[in-house]
Each structure stands twice: as C-alpha cells, then as structure tokens.
Design an enzyme around this catalytic site. Sequence first.
Site, PDB file in Angstrom:
ATOM      1  N   ARG A  62       0.826  -1.220   0.000  1.00  0.00           N
ATOM      2  CA  ARG A  62       0.000   0.000   0.000  1.00  0.00           C
ATOM      3  C   ARG A  62       0.851   1.256   0.000  1.00  0.00           C
ATOM      4  O   ARG A  62       0.501   2.251  -0.620  1.00  0.00           O
ATOM      5  CB  ARG A  62      -0.900   0.003   1.228  1.00  0.00           C
ATOM      6  CG  ARG A  62      -1.977  -1.044   1.150  1.00  0.00           C
ATOM      7  CD  ARG A  62      -3.017  -0.789   2.236  1.00  0.00           C
ATOM      8  NE  ARG A  62      -3.930  -1.893   2.332  1.00  0.00           N
ATOM      9  CZ  ARG A  62      -4.037  -2.693   3.380  1.00  0.00           C
ATOM     10  NH1 ARG A  62      -3.289  -2.515   4.442  1.00  0.00           N
ATOM     11  NH2 ARG A  62      -4.902  -3.680   3.376  1.00  0.00           N
ATOM     12  N   LYS A 170       2.431 -18.363   7.000  1.00  0.00           N
ATOM     13  CA  LYS A 170       1.582 -18.677   8.141  1.00  0.00           C
ATOM     14  C   LYS A 170       1.146 -17.385   8.804  1.00  0.00           C
ATOM     15  O   LYS A 170       1.817 -16.380   8.594  1.00  0.00           O
ATOM     16  CB  LYS A 170       2.318 -19.583   9.133  1.00  0.00           C
ATOM     17  CG  LYS A 170       3.495 -18.888   9.837  1.00  0.00           C
ATOM     18  CD  LYS A 170       4.028 -19.723  10.945  1.00  0.00           C
ATOM     19  CE  LYS A 170       3.310 -19.494  12.231  1.00  0.00           C
ATOM     20  NZ  LYS A 170       3.834 -18.365  13.024  1.00  0.00           N
ATOM     21  N   ASP A 199       6.264 -23.180   6.029  1.00  0.00           N
ATOM     22  CA  ASP A 199       6.553 -23.273   7.461  1.00  0.00           C
ATOM     23  C   ASP A 199       8.065 -23.197   7.533  1.00  0.00           C
ATOM     24  O   ASP A 199       8.762 -24.146   7.139  1.00  0.00           O
ATOM     25  CB  ASP A 199       6.052 -24.607   8.025  1.00  0.00           C
ATOM     26  CG  ASP A 199       6.349 -24.723   9.511  1.00  0.00           C
ATOM     27  OD1 ASP A 199       7.400 -24.216   9.961  1.00  0.00           O
ATOM     28  OD2 ASP A 199       5.544 -25.317  10.239  1.00  0.00           O
ATOM     29  N   HIS A 200       8.594 -22.076   8.017  1.00  0.00           N
ATOM     30  CA  HIS A 200      10.034 -21.879   7.846  1.00  0.00           C
ATOM     31  C   HIS A 200      10.875 -22.906   8.624  1.00  0.00           C
ATOM     32  O   HIS A 200      12.035 -23.095   8.333  1.00  0.00           O
ATOM     33  CB  HIS A 200      10.443 -20.439   8.181  1.00  0.00           C
ATOM     34  CG  HIS A 200      10.518 -20.140   9.646  1.00  0.00           C
ATOM     35  ND1 HIS A 200       9.423 -19.851  10.408  1.00  0.00           N
ATOM     36  CD2 HIS A 200      11.572 -20.078  10.489  1.00  0.00           C
ATOM     37  CE1 HIS A 200       9.795 -19.630  11.661  1.00  0.00           C
ATOM     38  NE2 HIS A 200      11.099 -19.760  11.740  1.00  0.00           N
ATOM     39  N   LYS A 204      14.931 -25.279   7.834  1.00  0.00           N
ATOM     40  CA  LYS A 204      16.130 -25.350   8.680  1.00  0.00           C
ATOM     41  C   LYS A 204      16.865 -26.657   8.388  1.00  0.00           C
ATOM     42  O   LYS A 204      16.255 -27.726   8.340  1.00  0.00           O
ATOM     43  CB  LYS A 204      15.734 -25.295  10.167  1.00  0.00           C
ATOM     44  CG  LYS A 204      15.156 -23.934  10.591  1.00  0.00           C
ATOM     45  CD  LYS A 204      14.854 -23.911  12.083  1.00  0.00           C
ATOM     46  CE  LYS A 204      14.003 -22.718  12.479  1.00  0.00           C
ATOM     47  NZ  LYS A 204      14.707 -21.478  12.660  1.00  0.00           N
ATOM     48  N   GLU A 238      11.660 -19.868  23.490  1.00  0.00           N
ATOM     49  CA  GLU A 238      12.184 -18.557  23.080  1.00  0.00           C
ATOM     50  C   GLU A 238      12.372 -17.708  24.332  1.00  0.00           C
ATOM     51  O   GLU A 238      11.551 -17.761  25.253  1.00  0.00           O
ATOM     52  CB  GLU A 238      11.191 -17.860  22.165  1.00  0.00           C
ATOM     53  CG  GLU A 238      11.024 -18.552  20.839  1.00  0.00           C
ATOM     54  CD  GLU A 238      10.084 -17.770  19.941  1.00  0.00           C
ATOM     55  OE1 GLU A 238      10.572 -16.964  19.139  1.00  0.00           O
ATOM     56  OE2 GLU A 238       8.864 -17.943  20.078  1.00  0.00           O
ATOM     57  N   ASP A 257       0.329 -20.093  17.146  1.00  0.00           N
ATOM     58  CA  ASP A 257       1.533 -19.479  16.580  1.00  0.00           C
ATOM     59  C   ASP A 257       2.656 -20.499  16.370  1.00  0.00           C
ATOM     60  O   ASP A 257       3.401 -20.406  15.402  1.00  0.00           O
ATOM     61  CB  ASP A 257       2.006 -18.367  17.532  1.00  0.00           C
ATOM     62  CG  ASP A 257       3.163 -17.560  16.971  1.00  0.00           C
ATOM     63  OD1 ASP A 257       3.081 -17.174  15.786  1.00  0.00           O
ATOM     64  OD2 ASP A 257       4.150 -17.323  17.699  1.00  0.00           O
ATOM     65  N   HIS A 262       5.062 -25.347  13.624  1.00  0.00           N
ATOM     66  CA  HIS A 262       6.439 -25.801  13.830  1.00  0.00           C
ATOM     67  C   HIS A 262       6.518 -27.101  14.645  1.00  0.00           C
ATOM     68  O   HIS A 262       7.220 -28.037  14.271  1.00  0.00           O
ATOM     69  CB  HIS A 262       7.261 -24.714  14.515  1.00  0.00           C
ATOM     70  CG  HIS A 262       7.157 -23.366  13.847  1.00  0.00           C
ATOM     71  ND1 HIS A 262       7.028 -23.229  12.488  1.00  0.00           N
ATOM     72  CD2 HIS A 262       7.173 -22.103  14.344  1.00  0.00           C
ATOM     73  CE1 HIS A 262       6.957 -21.937  12.180  1.00  0.00           C
ATOM     74  NE2 HIS A 262       7.046 -21.234  13.293  1.00  0.00           N
ATOM     75  N   LYS A 362       7.161 -18.362  25.180  1.00  0.00           N
ATOM     76  CA  LYS A 362       7.965 -17.141  25.083  1.00  0.00           C
ATOM     77  C   LYS A 362       8.405 -16.772  26.489  1.00  0.00           C
ATOM     78  O   LYS A 362       7.833 -17.232  27.481  1.00  0.00           O
ATOM     79  CB  LYS A 362       7.129 -16.022  24.485  1.00  0.00           C
ATOM     80  CG  LYS A 362       6.701 -16.327  23.048  1.00  0.00           C
ATOM     81  CD  LYS A 362       6.730 -15.088  22.184  1.00  0.00           C
ATOM     82  CE  LYS A 362       6.263 -15.386  20.774  1.00  0.00           C
ATOM     83  NZ  LYS A 362       7.344 -15.620  19.826  1.00  0.00           N
ATOM     84  N   LYS A 367      16.740 -19.266  24.270  1.00  0.00           N
ATOM     85  CA  LYS A 367      16.220 -19.754  22.985  1.00  0.00           C
ATOM     86  C   LYS A 367      16.823 -21.132  22.754  1.00  0.00           C
ATOM     87  O   LYS A 367      18.054 -21.277  22.749  1.00  0.00           O
ATOM     88  CB  LYS A 367      16.636 -18.801  21.867  1.00  0.00           C
ATOM     89  CG  LYS A 367      16.079 -19.165  20.502  1.00  0.00           C
ATOM     90  CD  LYS A 367      16.379 -18.053  19.500  1.00  0.00           C
ATOM     91  CE  LYS A 367      15.949 -18.429  18.093  1.00  0.00           C
ATOM     92  NZ  LYS A 367      14.512 -18.312  17.882  1.00  0.00           N
TER      93      LYS A 367
HETATM   94  C1  BG6 Z   1       7.256 -17.680  14.005  1.00  0.00           C
HETATM   95  C2  BG6 Z   1       6.391 -17.200  15.122  1.00  0.00           C
HETATM   96  O1  BG6 Z   1       6.568 -18.568  13.171  1.00  0.00           O
HETATM   97  O2  BG6 Z   1       8.387 -18.361  14.548  1.00  0.00           O
HETATM   98  C3  BG6 Z   1       7.152 -16.312  16.088  1.00  0.00           C
HETATM   99  O3  BG6 Z   1       5.298 -16.463  14.581  1.00  0.00           O
HETATM  100  C4  BG6 Z   1       8.404 -17.014  16.550  1.00  0.00           C
HETATM  101  O4  BG6 Z   1       6.348 -15.952  17.198  1.00  0.00           O
HETATM  102  C5  BG6 Z   1       9.198 -17.549  15.371  1.00  0.00           C
HETATM  103  O5  BG6 Z   1       9.181 -16.059  17.282  1.00  0.00           O
HETATM  104  C6  BG6 Z   1      10.355 -18.411  15.847  1.00  0.00           C
HETATM  105  O6  BG6 Z   1      11.150 -18.767  14.746  1.00  0.00           O
HETATM  106  P1  BG6 Z   1      12.674 -19.165  14.950  1.00  0.00           P
HETATM  107  O7  BG6 Z   1      13.151 -19.556  13.596  1.00  0.00           O
HETATM  108  O8  BG6 Z   1      13.357 -17.975  15.521  1.00  0.00           O
HETATM  109  O9  BG6 Z   1      12.665 -20.312  15.936  1.00  0.00           O
END
Ligand code: BG6
Length: 536
Positions: A62, A170, A199-200, A204, A238, A257, A262, A362, A367
């Site tokens: 936008r 997502k 889904d990232h 990994k 995290e 989330d 994940h 969280k 982490k």
């Molecule tokens: C995301 C969540 O999908 O993954 C976030 O929306 C989270 O809340 C993040 O912080 C964590 O990803 P990674 O790769 O840092 O473990």
Amino acid sequence: MSEVILEEAPNIQEQFQVSSPALMVIFGASGDLANRKLLPAIYKLFQQRLLPHNFVILGYARSPLTDDEFRSRARSSVIAHADGDLQSSAWDVFATRLFYISGDYDDDEGFKRLRCRMKSLDKQWDIGGNRLFYLSTPPSVYEPIVACLGAAGLVEPTGGRSWTRIVIEKPFGSDLESAHKLNDHVLSVFEEDQVYRIDHYLGKETVQNVLVLRFANGIFEPIWNRNYVDNVQITVAESIGVEGRGGYYEKAGALRDMMQNHLMQLVSLTAMEPPIAFDAKAVRDQKVNLLQAIRPLQPEEVPKYVVRAQYEAGTAATQPIPAYLDENGVASDSTTETYVAWRLEIDNWRWQGVPFYLRTGKALPRKASEISVTFRSVPHLLFESTEGFDGAARQSADMAAPLNRDILSRNVLTMRIQPDEGITLKTLAKRPGPSVNLTPVNLEFTYGHSFGDPPDAYQRLLLDVVLGDSTLFTRRDEVELAWQRITQVLEGWYMQEEQVVSRDDPFLLPKYPAGTWGPEEAGNLLAREGQNWHAV
Ligand code: BG6
C-alpha cells in the site's frame, strides 16, 4: 545486460540447481517479513548465483514508494539481515532487478496496473511468463489478493510453457474451519501443485536432518519404536516476549503461533514411517498418516493433557521483560497463552503407549529448540549406583526432579534444531578409577564444527519454490489435519472457560515469571508419570 563477478561459490552451484527465470511479486513488500527475511534471502541466492540474471522482483504494497526508494530500503534490509554480507558489485546488479508498485490488496484497478507492469517487465527481461506470487501480508488480505489475481487473469493453469506459483505465509487459518475455507478459496483460483504453504522450520537444515538421521543410518530405525523408546520430548523455547507483536499475538497465542505448525512438523518428521522416496508426495503422504494417528482429544480431556500459561514480568536471557498483560496491544484481562505443554499419544503400531511431550513458550530462560528421544533403560543395571553416577548424571537432568536411577541411566538422543545445532547421544561411561563409577558422557556432533553455520531457512525454501519442489511445504490435507488436532484443544479451552464463567468466577490462567521454564502445572504433567522435562 551487464554481467558481474559474483561471489565465487562453485561448491554451492555443484550442489544445487540454478532456477529458471521468473518474476517474483512480493505482496507486503514494505513490511517486516519482506525486509527481515525475504529480500536478504533472495539477495544471498542471487549473490551465490543460484538465481539466474533474469530473476526479477516486483514489490507490491500500500505504501507509495518509487523503485529507487524500494531499492534503498531493500539495501538497508540486506545490510541489517544478511550477516553484513553486502558485496557492493553484486548489490548494484541485484538492485537493477528490484521494482515496486503500490496498490490496495482488494482493488481490481491496482491489479490491472500490476498486470501491465508484470507484462512489461516480463518482456524487458525476457522472462518467458514464469510468475511467483508471495503473500507476505497480514492473513486478512490473503483471500482478496487471491481473488484479484484470478480476476486479473494472472494465474496460468499448470501444464503450459510457463509456470505460476503462490507462496502463502503462516498463519494459514486460525482454526480448522477458517483453514478449510481459505484452502477452498485459494484452490478455486490455483491448483494444489501451484500452492506453497510455508513453514520456515522445514527450511532449517537441522529439521531436514531429522529424516537423514533416521533414514540414512541403519542403526536408528530398528530401535525407533515402542520397544526401545520410552518417551519423546520436543521443546521450542524462546527467551523473547511478544516484542511489539501484541496485536497479532493476542489472536494467536502459543498454540496457534507455534504448535499448529512448527511443533506439529517436528512431531511428524520424528515419528512418521519411512517414505518410499524423498519426494513431495511420498514424504507428505507419510506426514499426513502420522498426523491422522495423533490421538484426538475430547474437549473435557483437554485440561488433563494440555497446559497453558502466560508470562509475568521477569528477566529472560538477561533482558527485562514486562508482563504479557502489560505489552502493547494486549487486553488487560487477556487469557491468551504464551506457553503450552501438551502430552500427546500416537495410535499406531510403532508408537502405541509412548508419550510425546511437547512444549513451547515465550519469555523462557533461553532460545532453544530440540527433539529428545529417550530410550528405555537396560532391563537390569549390573552396576551399583555410586557417587559419580548420581552426582554427574544429575547435571543433565531437571535439577528440580527427584533423583531416579532408572531415568538417569537412559540413553537420550537429542537433535538440537537451534542454536548450537547438532546431535548428542547421552550414554553412560565408567569414570576412570578402581571402582565402577558410572557417569553420563555425550557422543557429540556439531554442525558448526563439521559444516560451518547453516544458511537461513528462507534461502532454501525460496529456492525450492522457484525450482518447483514442494517437499518442504505443507499440503492441504496436512495443514487441515494439524488444525483439526489444534481445534480440539481450542474447543476444550473454550469449554473450560465457559464452565468457569457460568459459575461467575473468572477463569484463572496459570502464570510463570519471565525467565523461568514455565508453570508448575507443566512439570506436573510429566511428574505424575514419573518423568521430568530434560534440561535444555
Ligand atoms: C514464528 C512465530 O513462526 O516463529 C514467532 O510467529 C516465533 O512468534 C518464530 O518467534 C520463531 O522462529 P525461529 O526460527 O526464531 O525459531
């Protein structure tokens, strides 16, 4: 077109295929995800010559920006998020492939302008019609964007000379019903093989290595079952709080989330049957079979197996964190969970009776994401417990839990997803000396040591999309099954809240101070079965 000497990366090019030309349209191009992840990842792929010279990016959002303004923002993003890896010669060439157009996400006029711009870029760069749309916007505009793409005639069916693909970030829905509706909508315009639900975690290296560890090494598969495995624990912790994402997080919570995507992916890869091939259909079929085998929960059973909680003020990883209720965008009486622990069971021959303990949260002490497979102890331990055994073994177990010789003597295989990526097998060894003192020692593999730092997940996933490989993306049935199990938990929670509210008594969510490992209730979930969470 000008050529440039890019980073010498012969090994990379030997290992990976270079993609075909394409025009990538990023919706939400001025947003956070595009800046933090997408543009730096595309730049790195370009720099490593894994994208061809006529791979062109057109940002759409936008905010009114010129091409040059978009380039200058992208440059700052790459400097900030591509590990400082901005080669100026490569950047200058890359920047000439960046373009921008502004428009609304539900406005046919905007999409007509988009079509014209795409047509002229396609011609100018000799792209040949390949299109990749990336939805990096809030999910509320996924449906209008897809509808406008269809109405503007921008989606070519599969099977022609060129390809059209769409990547959807997502959250893909917020429960089973909304995910189903979104799938119906997307698939009224695109075909399933054109849709890449991302889904990232699957990008990994350490997550992909779960399958390699299991299926490329002969020693694990024979013992990867109920006869040898005592329990499986998956932790995705995290240390940060919601950090300014309160508005989004309020509607999501840890279950939607993190657990829906994940952690469900990690469970699938850890527990699925061997696929017949490493391709999109075979791998995803087995993941779907596994998700189907996760024991469904009745709403009234949910509080027994799933613990939720919210953080209070504290300090995590040396950072002070305000209480969740004091974060921006969070309602003062919010019951959104920032922590979930779930004991689930898988009803199939391989896993019957083996508990899977999952937790994510969280504002935890650090982490750390890892999968631990704990094997049963020996049927009879010949060696007497000694000082060495108990003292040292205890360091690798939960300090709060009572000492249990049986638990401490179990072998534990831990796959560390991040950080300190690697794999550890805890075994018992004899401490040197005249008596038999048992002490746990780790057989260790670290990624950094063997391979250096793993690349960012988005690089791998983006390259797979342009190569047309959907193995590491989520199929319709997979995403809906995961939502089905999550929705059962949500229904249990609604029921719990309604029952309490009807008694005119506010629902009390368990709390944990930021910087601790979650609420007492999560410890009890395991303690009642004689187990404890592994220290991570
Ligand atoms: C995301 C969540 O999908 O993954 C976030 O929306 C989270 O809340 C993040 O912080 C964590 O990803 P990674 O790769 O840092 O473990």
